[in-house]
Design an enzyme around this catalytic site. Structure first.
Site, mmCIF file in Angstrom:
data_model
loop_
_atom_site.group_PDB
_atom_site.id
_atom_site.type_symbol
_atom_site.label_atom_id
_atom_site.label_comp_id
_atom_site.label_asym_id
_atom_site.label_seq_id
_atom_site.Cartn_x
_atom_site.Cartn_y
_atom_site.Cartn_z
ATOM 1 N N ALA A 83 -13.797 -7.833 -7.662
ATOM 2 C CA ALA A 83 -12.745 -8.939 -7.486
ATOM 3 C C ALA A 83 -11.624 -8.510 -7.644
ATOM 4 C CB ALA A 83 -12.761 -10.037 -8.508
ATOM 5 N N SER A 85 -8.391 -8.799 -9.780
ATOM 6 C CA SER A 85 -8.613 -9.554 -11.062
ATOM 7 C C SER A 85 -7.140 -9.659 -11.677
ATOM 8 C CB SER A 85 -9.314 -8.500 -11.818
ATOM 9 O OG SER A 85 -8.869 -7.331 -12.162
ATOM 10 N N TYR A 153 -4.697 -16.448 -8.126
ATOM 11 C CA TYR A 153 -6.045 -15.571 -8.863
ATOM 12 C C TYR A 153 -7.093 -16.399 -9.553
ATOM 13 C CZ TYR A 153 -8.964 -13.541 -12.620
ATOM 14 O OH TYR A 153 -10.081 -13.127 -13.155
ATOM 15 N N LYS A 157 -10.956 -17.439 -8.251
ATOM 16 C CA LYS A 157 -12.220 -17.625 -9.129
ATOM 17 C C LYS A 157 -12.642 -18.784 -9.209
ATOM 18 C CE LYS A 157 -13.327 -14.334 -10.870
ATOM 19 N NZ LYS A 157 -14.415 -13.346 -10.547
ATOM 20 N N LYS A 192 -2.864 -4.263 -17.183
ATOM 21 C CA LYS A 192 -3.112 -5.111 -18.090
ATOM 22 C C LYS A 192 -2.672 -5.220 -19.476
ATOM 23 C CE LYS A 192 -5.879 -7.009 -14.844
ATOM 24 N NZ LYS A 192 -7.169 -6.535 -14.776
ATOM 25 N N ARG A 276 6.373 -14.684 -16.442
ATOM 26 C CA ARG A 276 5.481 -14.612 -15.341
ATOM 27 C C ARG A 276 5.321 -16.202 -14.771
ATOM 28 N NH1 ARG A 276 -0.562 -13.564 -16.726
ATOM 29 N NH2 ARG A 276 -0.179 -11.491 -16.095
HETATM 30 P P1 NAD Z 1 -11.088 -4.669 -12.299
HETATM 31 O O1 NAD Z 1 -9.789 -4.991 -11.573
HETATM 32 O O2 NAD Z 1 -10.895 -3.462 -13.408
HETATM 33 O O3 NAD Z 1 -12.303 -4.156 -11.458
HETATM 34 C C1 NAD Z 1 -12.549 -4.871 -10.219
HETATM 35 C C2 NAD Z 1 -13.540 -3.924 -9.424
HETATM 36 O O4 NAD Z 1 -13.831 -4.453 -8.411
HETATM 37 C C3 NAD Z 1 -12.848 -2.696 -9.026
HETATM 38 O O5 NAD Z 1 -13.568 -1.491 -9.232
HETATM 39 C C4 NAD Z 1 -12.569 -2.770 -7.561
HETATM 40 O O6 NAD Z 1 -12.493 -1.308 -7.072
HETATM 41 C C5 NAD Z 1 -13.603 -3.706 -7.284
HETATM 42 N N1 NAD Z 1 -13.446 -4.261 -5.933
HETATM 43 C C6 NAD Z 1 -12.414 -5.065 -5.475
HETATM 44 N N2 NAD Z 1 -12.687 -5.548 -4.359
HETATM 45 C C7 NAD Z 1 -13.809 -5.180 -3.940
HETATM 46 C C8 NAD Z 1 -14.496 -5.498 -2.705
HETATM 47 N N3 NAD Z 1 -14.005 -5.863 -1.773
HETATM 48 N N4 NAD Z 1 -15.770 -4.924 -2.574
HETATM 49 C C9 NAD Z 1 -16.343 -4.205 -3.701
HETATM 50 N N5 NAD Z 1 -15.649 -3.861 -4.837
HETATM 51 C C10 NAD Z 1 -14.333 -4.346 -4.976
HETATM 52 O O7 NAD Z 1 -11.587 -6.072 -12.937
HETATM 53 P P2 NAD Z 1 -12.205 -6.458 -14.261
HETATM 54 O O8 NAD Z 1 -11.108 -6.577 -15.495
HETATM 55 O O9 NAD Z 1 -13.177 -5.256 -14.642
HETATM 56 O O10 NAD Z 1 -12.998 -7.865 -13.962
HETATM 57 C C11 NAD Z 1 -14.231 -7.717 -13.637
HETATM 58 C C12 NAD Z 1 -14.518 -9.158 -13.008
HETATM 59 O O11 NAD Z 1 -14.608 -9.763 -14.582
HETATM 60 C C13 NAD Z 1 -13.704 -10.048 -12.306
HETATM 61 O O12 NAD Z 1 -14.365 -10.831 -11.514
HETATM 62 C C14 NAD Z 1 -12.681 -10.908 -13.087
HETATM 63 O O13 NAD Z 1 -12.404 -11.976 -12.519
HETATM 64 C C15 NAD Z 1 -13.551 -11.058 -14.323
HETATM 65 N N6 NAD Z 1 -13.050 -11.523 -15.751
HETATM 66 C C16 NAD Z 1 -12.128 -10.508 -16.182
HETATM 67 C C17 NAD Z 1 -11.773 -10.524 -17.433
HETATM 68 C C18 NAD Z 1 -10.839 -9.544 -18.192
HETATM 69 O O14 NAD Z 1 -10.315 -9.846 -19.215
HETATM 70 N N7 NAD Z 1 -10.366 -8.492 -17.483
HETATM 71 C C19 NAD Z 1 -12.037 -11.795 -18.258
HETATM 72 C C20 NAD Z 1 -13.120 -12.524 -17.616
HETATM 73 C C21 NAD Z 1 -13.650 -12.479 -16.416
HETATM 74 O O1 DAU Z 2 -8.639 -14.899 -19.537
HETATM 75 C C1 DAU Z 2 -9.413 -13.999 -18.550
HETATM 76 C C2 DAU Z 2 -8.415 -13.123 -17.872
HETATM 77 O O2 DAU Z 2 -7.614 -12.302 -18.299
HETATM 78 C C3 DAU Z 2 -9.024 -12.439 -16.579
HETATM 79 O O3 DAU Z 2 -9.799 -13.429 -15.845
HETATM 80 C C4 DAU Z 2 -8.139 -11.596 -15.786
HETATM 81 O O4 DAU Z 2 -8.931 -10.758 -15.021
HETATM 82 C C5 DAU Z 2 -7.637 -10.793 -16.722
HETATM 83 O O5 DAU Z 2 -6.516 -10.014 -15.961
HETATM 84 C C6 DAU Z 2 -6.724 -11.374 -17.891
HETATM 85 O O6 DAU Z 2 -5.524 -12.137 -17.757
HETATM 86 P P1 DAU Z 2 -4.192 -12.283 -18.132
HETATM 87 O O7 DAU Z 2 -3.103 -12.743 -17.192
HETATM 88 O O8 DAU Z 2 -4.363 -13.064 -19.544
HETATM 89 O O9 DAU Z 2 -4.113 -11.028 -18.679
HETATM 90 P P2 DAU Z 2 -2.813 -9.766 -18.567
HETATM 91 O O10 DAU Z 2 -3.293 -8.569 -19.206
HETATM 92 O O11 DAU Z 2 -2.223 -9.618 -17.236
HETATM 93 O O12 DAU Z 2 -1.693 -10.519 -19.527
HETATM 94 C C7 DAU Z 2 -2.227 -10.956 -20.996
HETATM 95 C C8 DAU Z 2 -0.942 -11.749 -21.800
HETATM 96 O O13 DAU Z 2 0.083 -10.663 -21.571
HETATM 97 C C9 DAU Z 2 -0.276 -12.863 -20.343
HETATM 98 O O14 DAU Z 2 0.121 -13.830 -21.004
HETATM 99 C C10 DAU Z 2 0.756 -11.992 -20.066
HETATM 100 C C11 DAU Z 2 1.398 -11.122 -20.922
HETATM 101 N N1 DAU Z 2 1.945 -9.768 -20.264
HETATM 102 C C12 DAU Z 2 1.274 -9.016 -19.358
HETATM 103 C C13 DAU Z 2 1.641 -7.879 -19.107
HETATM 104 C C14 DAU Z 2 1.062 -7.134 -17.758
HETATM 105 C C15 DAU Z 2 3.283 -9.359 -20.721
HETATM 106 O O15 DAU Z 2 3.806 -10.133 -21.653
HETATM 107 N N2 DAU Z 2 3.686 -8.412 -20.224
HETATM 108 C C16 DAU Z 2 2.977 -7.521 -19.188
HETATM 109 O O16 DAU Z 2 3.693 -6.260 -18.899
#
Ligand code: NAD
Ligand code: DAU
Length: 339
Positions: A83, A85, A153, A157, A192, A276
Site C-alpha cells: 500500500a 501508507s 489515505y 483503505k 512516520k 496536518r
Molecule cells: P510501508 O509504506 O512501510 O510499506 C508498504 C510496502 O508496499 C512498501 O515496501 C512498498 O514498496 C510496497 N508497495 C507500494 N506500492 C506497491 C505496489 N503497487 N505493488 C507492490 N508493492 C507495493 O507501510 P507499512 O507501515 O508497512 O504498512 C503496511 C500495511 O499495513 C499497509 O497496508 C498499511 O495501510 C497497513 N497498516 C499500517 C499501520 C502502521 O502503523 N504502519 C497500521 C495499521 C495498518
Molecule cells: O492508525 C494506523 C495508521 O497509523 C496507519 O494506517 C498508517 O499507515 C500509519 O502511517 C499511521 O498513521 P498516522 O498518521 O497516525 O502516523 P504518523 O506517524 O504519520 O503520525 C502519527 C502522529 O504524529 C499523527 O498525529 C501526526 C503526528 N506527527 C507526525 C509526523 C510525521 C507529527 O506531529 N509530526 C510529524 O512529523
C-alpha cells in the site's frame, strides 16, 4: 502451506516475513514488493539463504504478471500489506493512493479467485473508523463502528475494505480483514512519527510536532500486530473483520518527549509546526473480539517496546543514513521546509 506476502519489503511486511519464517518454518513464503521509496530489500537481508523464502519484484496492479505468478505458485494464503501508507503523502497526491490501495487490492482478489487461494487476508487500519473525541476516553473503535474516513489515505483503505467484503458476498472469496492501530518497531521508514523523531534527535535537528502535539495514537509493537495477523489468517472466521490494538494511548507530545529523554537530548529541540490538514484527533481500539475468539494477547508494553525500538535505530544508524539520503532529503524539504 504456501504464502504470498505483498508489501514484504516495507515496515510491517518485512517484520511479518521474519515472524512467519520463525513461527512456521515448514511454510513456503513468496515475498512480493514493487520497491517504491518505502520498500527496501535490506529489510529482508536476514532471509537470504533460507530455502523457504523467495523475493519477487512486482507491482500488485500488474494483472498479467500477477496472474502468471499465481498460476505458477498456487498459493494457499495471500496477505496484502502492499500500500501507499503515509497520510501526509496522500494529502499531496491522492490518486496514487487510489491506484495502489484500491485497484491493486482488486487485482490480488481476482487472482485469488481465479487460482483457488484458500484465504485472502487484507491488512487494513483503524483509520477507516475516522477519529474519536479527545475528551471521551470511554469511547473505542469496535468492528461495528461505522466507516467514516478523514484523509485520502484512510478513504482509499476503507474503499479497499468495502471491495474485499463485496468480493466475499458476490464471488464467495474466502477473506478476513484486520484493522490495527499505529505500529512502531524496527524497519519503519522515517517519514512516520517515531523513526522521524529519533532520526532528527540523533542529529540535533528540530523535532516538528504538528499543532499542539495533543492528538492521541494507540501504539502497538509491530511484533504484536504480526502475531494478530497470523492468528486471523490461519484461524479467523471467513468474512470477518478483526481489530488489533493493545490499549497504549499516548499524546504525540508524550511520545516525542520520551524519545528525547531516552536519547539524552533537550526538549528545546521540539518545534510546533502547522497542523496536518484534517488531522484525526484520537484513535483507540477495542480488541476484545480477537482476544476472545482467537486468544490474541500483546507481549509488549509501550515502555519496554519504545526503549527497545530506540535502541534498534541507534544500533542501525547505517540503515537510517541510507534511507534518509537521496529522495528523502527532497521529501523532507517539501513537507517541512516552509511549515
Ligand atoms: P510501508 O509504506 O512501510 O510499506 C508498504 C510496502 O508496499 C512498501 O515496501 C512498498 O514498496 C510496497 N508497495 C507500494 N506500492 C506497491 C505496489 N503497487 N505493488 C507492490 N508493492 C507495493 O507501510 P507499512 O507501515 O508497512 O504498512 C503496511 C500495511 O499495513 C499497509 O497496508 C498499511 O495501510 C497497513 N497498516 C499500517 C499501520 C502502521 O502503523 N504502519 C497500521 C495499521 C495498518
Ligand atoms: O492508525 C494506523 C495508521 O497509523 C496507519 O494506517 C498508517 O499507515 C500509519 O502511517 C499511521 O498513521 P498516522 O498518521 O497516525 O502516523 P504518523 O506517524 O504519520 O503520525 C502519527 C502522529 O504524529 C499523527 O498525529 C501526526 C503526528 N506527527 C507526525 C509526523 C510525521 C507529527 O506531529 N509530526 C510529524 O512529523
Amino acid at each position: 502451506m504456501k504464502l504470498l506476502i505483498t508489501g514484504a519489503a516495507g515496515f510491517i511486511g518485512s517484520n511479518f516475513v521474519y515472524y512467519e519464517l520463525d513461527k512456521h518454518p515448514e511454510d513456503e513464503i513468496v515475498a512480493l514488493d514493487l520497491l517504491t521509496y518505502a520498500g527496501n530489500l535490506k529489510n529482508l537481508k536476514g532471509c537470504e539463504g533460507n530455502e523457504h523464502f523467495r523475493f519477487v519484484r512486482m507491482d500488485i496492479r500488474d494483472r498479467e504478471n500477477i496472474y502468471k505468478l499465481f498460476e505458477e505458485e498456487q498459493f494457499d494464503i495471500v496477505v496484502n500489506f502492499a500500500a501507499e501508507s503515509h497520510v501526509d503523502r496522500s494529502i499531496e497526491d491522492p490518486e496514487l493512493f487510489l491506484r495502489t490501495n484500491i485497484i491493486g487490492t482488486s487485482v490480488l482478489m481476482d487472482a485469488s479467485l481465479k487460482y483457488g487461494v484458500k484465504r485472502y487476508h487484507q491488512v487494513s487500519t483503524d483509520e477507516v473508523y475516522g477519529d474519536l473525541p479527545l475528551e471521551r476516553k470511554d469511547l473505542f473503535f469496535t468492528e461495528e463502528t461505522p466507516i467514516h474516513t478523514s484523509s485520502p489515505y484512510s478513504a482509499s483503505k476503507a474503499s479497499a475494505d468495502l471491495l474485499v467484503m463485496a468480493y466475499h458476498r458476490t464471488f464467495g472469496l474466502n477473506m478476513t480483514i484486520s484493522r490495527c492501530s499505529n505500529n512502531y518497531g524496527p524497519y519503519q521508514f522515517p517519514e512516520k512519527l517515531i523513526p522521524l523523531m529519533i532520526n532528527n534527535a540523533r542529529h540535533d535537528r528540530s523535532l516538528p510536532v504538528y499543532g499542539e502535539g495533543l492528538n492521541v495514537r494507540d501504539w502497538l509493537h509491530v511484533y504484536d500486530h504480526c502475531s494478530g495477523i497470523d492468528l486471523i489468517m490461519r484461524g479467523g472466521r471467513n468474512g470477518e473483520v478483526y481489530n488489533i490494538g493493545g490499549h497504549n494511548e499516548k499524546a504525540n507530545i508524550e511520545v516525542v518527549k520520551t524519545i528525547l529523554k531516552e536519547l539524552g537530548k533537550p526538549e528545546s529541540l521540539i518545534t510546533y509546526v502547522t497542523d496536518r490538514k484534517g488531522h484525526d484527533l484520537r484513535y483507540a481500539i477495542d480488541p476484545r473480539k480477537i482476544e476472545m475468539e482467537l486468544g490474541w494477547k500483546p507481549v509488549y508494553d509501550f515502555n519496554t517496546g519504545i526503549k527497545e525500538t530506540i535502541e534498534w535505530y541507534m544500533d542501525h544508524q547505517e540503515w537510517m543514513d541510507e534511507v534518509t539520503s537521496g529522495d528523502y532529503l527532497h521529501y523532507y524539504e517539501q513537507m517541512y521546509g516552509n511549515r
